[in-house]
Write a protein that holds these residues in place. Structure first.
Motif, PDB file in Angstrom:
ATOM      1  N   TYR A 147      -1.846  -4.811  -8.505  1.00 30.23           N
ATOM      2  CA  TYR A 147      -1.205  -4.081  -9.599  1.00 30.23           C
ATOM      3  C   TYR A 147      -1.832  -2.692  -9.720  1.00 30.23           C
ATOM      4  CZ  TYR A 147       0.626  -8.663 -10.891  1.00 30.23           C
ATOM      5  OH  TYR A 147       1.272  -9.878 -10.877  1.00 30.23           O
ATOM      6  N   LEU A 148      -1.088  -1.799 -10.319  1.00 36.55           N
ATOM      7  CA  LEU A 148      -1.549  -0.419 -10.451  1.00 36.55           C
ATOM      8  C   LEU A 148      -2.832  -0.326 -11.279  1.00 36.55           C
ATOM      9  CD1 LEU A 148       1.861   1.375 -11.114  1.00 36.55           C
ATOM     10  CD2 LEU A 148       0.450   1.580  -9.056  1.00 36.55           C
ATOM     11  N   THR A 158       3.607  -2.470 -11.671  1.00 33.08           N
ATOM     12  CA  THR A 158       3.726  -2.202 -10.235  1.00 33.08           C
ATOM     13  C   THR A 158       4.666  -1.026  -9.989  1.00 33.08           C
ATOM     14  OG1 THR A 158       5.671  -3.592  -9.838  1.00 33.08           O
ATOM     15  CG2 THR A 158       3.513  -4.685  -9.805  1.00 33.08           C
ATOM     16  N   ASP A 185       8.295  -1.811 -10.670  1.00 32.84           N
ATOM     17  CA  ASP A 185       8.851  -1.738 -12.021  1.00 32.84           C
ATOM     18  C   ASP A 185       9.511  -0.389 -12.260  1.00 32.84           C
ATOM     19  OD1 ASP A 185       7.923  -4.313 -12.648  1.00 32.84           O
ATOM     20  OD2 ASP A 185       5.940  -3.531 -13.143  1.00 32.84           O
ATOM     21  N   ASN A 224       4.237 -12.574  -0.772  1.00 31.84           N
ATOM     22  CA  ASN A 224       3.713 -12.574  -2.136  1.00 31.84           C
ATOM     23  C   ASN A 224       2.550 -13.551  -2.284  1.00 31.84           C
ATOM     24  OD1 ASN A 224       5.756 -10.777  -2.781  1.00 31.84           O
ATOM     25  ND2 ASN A 224       7.149 -12.396  -3.491  1.00 31.84           N
ATOM     26  N   ILE A 240      -0.223   3.280  -4.687  1.00 27.04           N
ATOM     27  CA  ILE A 240      -0.360   1.887  -4.246  1.00 27.04           C
ATOM     28  C   ILE A 240      -1.823   1.485  -4.349  1.00 27.04           C
ATOM     29  CG2 ILE A 240      -0.173   0.319  -2.277  1.00 27.04           C
ATOM     30  CD1 ILE A 240       2.250   1.795  -1.362  1.00 27.04           C
ATOM     31  N   ASN A 241      -2.058   0.372  -4.991  1.00 30.85           N
ATOM     32  CA  ASN A 241      -3.418  -0.142  -5.154  1.00 30.85           C
ATOM     33  C   ASN A 241      -3.692  -1.152  -4.052  1.00 30.85           C
ATOM     34  OD1 ASN A 241      -5.907  -1.000  -6.042  1.00 30.85           O
ATOM     35  ND2 ASN A 241      -5.086  -2.282  -7.705  1.00 30.85           N
ATOM     36  N   CYS A 272       7.286  -6.053 -17.719  1.00 30.89           N
ATOM     37  CA  CYS A 272       6.021  -6.778 -17.548  1.00 30.89           C
ATOM     38  C   CYS A 272       6.011  -8.079 -18.324  1.00 30.89           C
ATOM     39  CB  CYS A 272       4.850  -5.895 -17.987  1.00 30.89           C
ATOM     40  SG  CYS A 272       4.533  -4.512 -16.869  1.00 30.89           S
ATOM     41  N   THR A 292       4.512  -4.488  -5.521  1.00 33.14           N
ATOM     42  CA  THR A 292       3.277  -3.710  -5.403  1.00 33.14           C
ATOM     43  C   THR A 292       3.325  -2.665  -4.288  1.00 33.14           C
ATOM     44  OG1 THR A 292       2.382  -5.559  -4.106  1.00 33.14           O
ATOM     45  CG2 THR A 292       1.773  -5.437  -6.446  1.00 33.14           C
TER      46      THR A 292
END
Length: 704
Positions: free
Chosen positions: A623-624, A660, A663, A602, A479-480, A690, A508
């Motif tokens: 996002y990653l 993410t 996904d 979001n 997780i970013n 994506c 995310t």
């Protein structure tokens, strides 16, 4: 005038034929008083003859007329008067033995006057003896004044005695045994409203020593409790007050003890009433809501049954249960100005809620619609909600735990709309047919049964086996976030309190981190989405928000509200008043909540500024990062049993700037229908996902 046919027939011998019982003699006397002094003969002799007239046959009038004698109304009236005079000169017949003993028993129980007993006996016979009722119909419709005068004449009482015996404050009226219908004109039987037909039958034909038998069909013993107080852990705070209060009230024989329990159908209200009575060593009797034929009983009649029970059971160790109180408190029609049964008898209802000798438990599916004047007279008002998740799991285990694996029990328990009644009924069906089902279909069939009921009630279905599950390859390292997630977990573990806002693009890991955090802290997780909280009616949203915080508090759970941007918009931009009250309710609940609360969204922009200030921590989930994307890619392929990715794929993967963890979860679900066979195919599918995003980037060409 020639001798009348009745006299010629040898009456008064006919006045007391040997075949007539004491009951028949008494009924004859009352019938003749209806026909002669009250002039019921005006309609009785209007026919062309007595042929096939059962009243005339019973009185002996038809046999007194030989076939050669033409029918004459004048002589028929004379016959009646002659028969009446003869019977009035005889000793009055006594009441039937069984009826007399039962009336004597009631008199000792309730304190009936002699005139009251006679009036009640007349009403009982009027409701049970067809010919007496038929004769009374000859008087035609009457008002209350006519009623008092008529009964006084029939029974040889004064009008004052009859008025007192039938007044609203009389012993019989307060006990619910006999009341007068004062709504317009009607025949005699219709004006005298007896407790029930079953009551009349009992009084006439069965000597009753237990007053409970007289109430059979109107107030019935409840079945034994199958649960205990331990099955209501989510009510611990309320029961900690209710239990000792009932114990003290019972010990001191207090009057006016009334408990109101409300909650959704199937949440266990009736069973709780049984448990409470059992804990106090009392029997529980229920006021019937339907008669012996299954037809509903109206609120007026149910109230009368309740009044009778209060009098009959005043000195016994009994609790009364009045379920579906809507029949009494909310059966009016505001649109047409029609008051409810309770409102039309407001003074009596208020007095009963203050003076009732038998403790009463009143129950309803909803408290809305009740007059506040009534609500404030209940000693305790207790809301019975759907049990918290841990208790739902406990109920499922008890109902059919041996038929389901633990993972299915946990999955079913996630539904916050799953009431004990729904669980138990579905389990009963499964127990009946489980030996005809393949073992692997038992859990699915039970879920189908539960979902059919939930959908019929307007609730969402229970999710599939992987609904809302956290992937087995989950790791906070993927997780970013703009904060240290491990450090945050450690701090929350120590303090067990915090108000957090997680924001960032979909997928995310905001909700997934909440699930991981709940596991890490060994706490239940209560997830609510906007669709769970937004209702169609004014005030419903606020109630649902309050209920979510309340359930989290009861279960000591982490509360995670997802998609909060749907209902926490900036109040400065509000167009409707309910939008403001919704935010106000959220602020109130956040400030009073002492546990861990997570709001995820979001979009951070547009949220109410005052709400944002209430969060102890706001953390962005992005996002990653390239290194995270590659590490998660390796873990994902390994979890599917795919060959290790070639290093050449890394460059293409790291150029995907909107990737993410969500996904990867999407691909996991797709794998069931479109199996992934290689790492390169995984990469291809990720690129497809994506490309569908609004802020997706053009994928690079030639990555293979």
């Amino acid at each position: 005038m020639n001798e009348s046919p009745v006299a010629a027939a040898g009456l008064p011998a006919a006045a007391h034929p040997p075949a007539l019982t004491a009951l028949e003699q008494l009924v004859q006397r009352w019938m003749l008083r209806i026909l002669v002094p009250l002039k019921g003969y005006r309609h009785f002799v209007a026919a062309d003859s007595y042929e096939n007239n059962t009243v005339a046959q019973f009185l002996g009038l038809e046999t007194a007329l030989d076939s050669d004698t033409p029918y004459s109304p004048t002589e028929a009236i004379a016959d009646l008067r002659s028969l009446y005079a003869r019977l009035e000169n005889t000793e009055p017949p006594a009441l039937p033995d069984t009826l007399l003993r039962n009336l004597t028993h009631l008199s000792g129980l309730l304190g009936l006057e002699e005139s009251d007993r006679l009036i009640l006996a007349f009403a009982i016979l009027l409701h049970s003896h067809r010919l007496l009722d038929d004769t009374a119909d000859y008087l035609g419709p009457m008002n209350s004044i006519d009623l008092y005068a008529g009964i006084a004449t029939i029974l040889g009482l004064t009008e004052i005695q009859v008025r007192q015996g039938l007044s609203n404050n009389s012993v019989m009226a307060r006990a619910g045994l006999l009341t007068v219908d004062r709504n317009g004109m009607m025949c005699l039987r219709g004006k005298l409203d007896l407790l029930s037909g079953e009551f009349a039958e009992q009084m006439m034909h069965q000597e009753v020593s237990d007053p409970a038998h007289l109430l059979r069909g109107t107030v019935n013993p409840s079945r034994a409790a199958t649960l205990s107080l331990a099955d209501y852990p989510h009510l611990a705070k309320s029961l900690a007050v209710l239990q000792p209060y009932l114990a003290r009230a019972v010990a001191e024989r207090r009057t006016g003890v009334n408990i109101f329990i409300h909650g959704l159908p199937g949440t266990g209200k009736s069973e709780l009433a049984r448990v409470l009575a059992h804990e106090q060593g009392h029997d529980l009797y229920e006021v019937a809501s339907e008669d012996d034929e299954g037809d509903p009983v109206n609120g007026e009649r149910r109230l009368r049954s309740y009044r009778a029970a209060q009098n009959f059971f005043a000195h016994r160790k009994i609790f009364l249960l009045f379920d579906e109180v809507e029949d009494v408190f909310n059966d009016g029609n505001d649109l047409f100005g029609q008051k409810s049964t309770a409102q039309t008898r407001k003074a009596w209802m208020n007095r009963m809620l203050e003076e009732n000798p038998v403790p009463a438990i009143w129950m309803s599916n909803a408290v809305s619609g009740l007059d506040p004047a009534f609500i404030r007279r209940f000693d305790l008002v207790l809301e019975l909600t759907v049990p918290p998740r841990s208790q739902r799991a406990h109920i499922i285990r008890g109902a059919c735990g041996e038929l389901l694996p633990e993972r299915d029990i946990e999955r079913l328990s996630q539904s916050e709309h799953l009431t004990p009644a729904v669980i138990q009924r579905a389990a009963r069906v499964i127990r009946t047919v489980h030996d005809t089902l393949p073992a692997q279909r038992v859990a699915g069939t039970l879920t189908d049964l539960v979902n059919q009921t939930l959908e019929a009630q307007g609730h969402p279905r229970v999710g599939g086996p992987d609904a809302d599950a956290r992937p087995d390859y989950y790791d906070p390292a993927f997780i970013n976030a703009d904060g240290q997630l491990e450090t945050l977990a450690a701090q929350l573990d120590e303090h067990r309190q915090g108000t957090l806002c997680f924001y960032g693009p979909p997928g995310t890991g905001k909700t997934a981190y909440g699930r991981w955090l709940a596991d890490r802290l060994e706490m239940p997780l209560l997830v609510r989405r906007a669709s769970d909280l937004l209702g169609a009616y004014v005030g419903e949203n606020e109630q649902r928000i309050a209920a979510a915080f309340r359930e989290a508090d009861q279960e000591n759970a982490i509360l995670l509200l997802d998609e909060v941007d749907s209902f926490l918009q900036d109040r400065r931009q509000a167009r409707q008043s309910w939008e403001v009250t919704l935010v106000n309710e959220m602020l109130t609940q956040m400030e009073s909540f002492s546990g861990i609360f997570i709001a995820s969204t979001n979009r951070l922009d547009g949220l109410d500024q005052a709400t944002l200030r209430r969060f102890d921590l706001k953390m962005k989930f992005g996002y990653l990062k390239p290194a995270q994307a590659w590490a998660l890619f390796l873990r994902f392929c390994d979890s599917l049993g795919l060959a290790a990715p070639e290093p050449a794929l890394r460059g293409a993967l790291e150029r995907m700037t909107v990737l993410t963890p969500g996904d990867f979860a999407t691909l996991r679900r797709q794998h069931r229908l479109r199996p992934l066979v290689s790492a390169s195919q995984v990469l291809e599918r990720l690129i497809e996902e994506c490309d569908l995003k609004e802020d997706g980037r053009q994928r690079s060409i030639g990555f293979l």
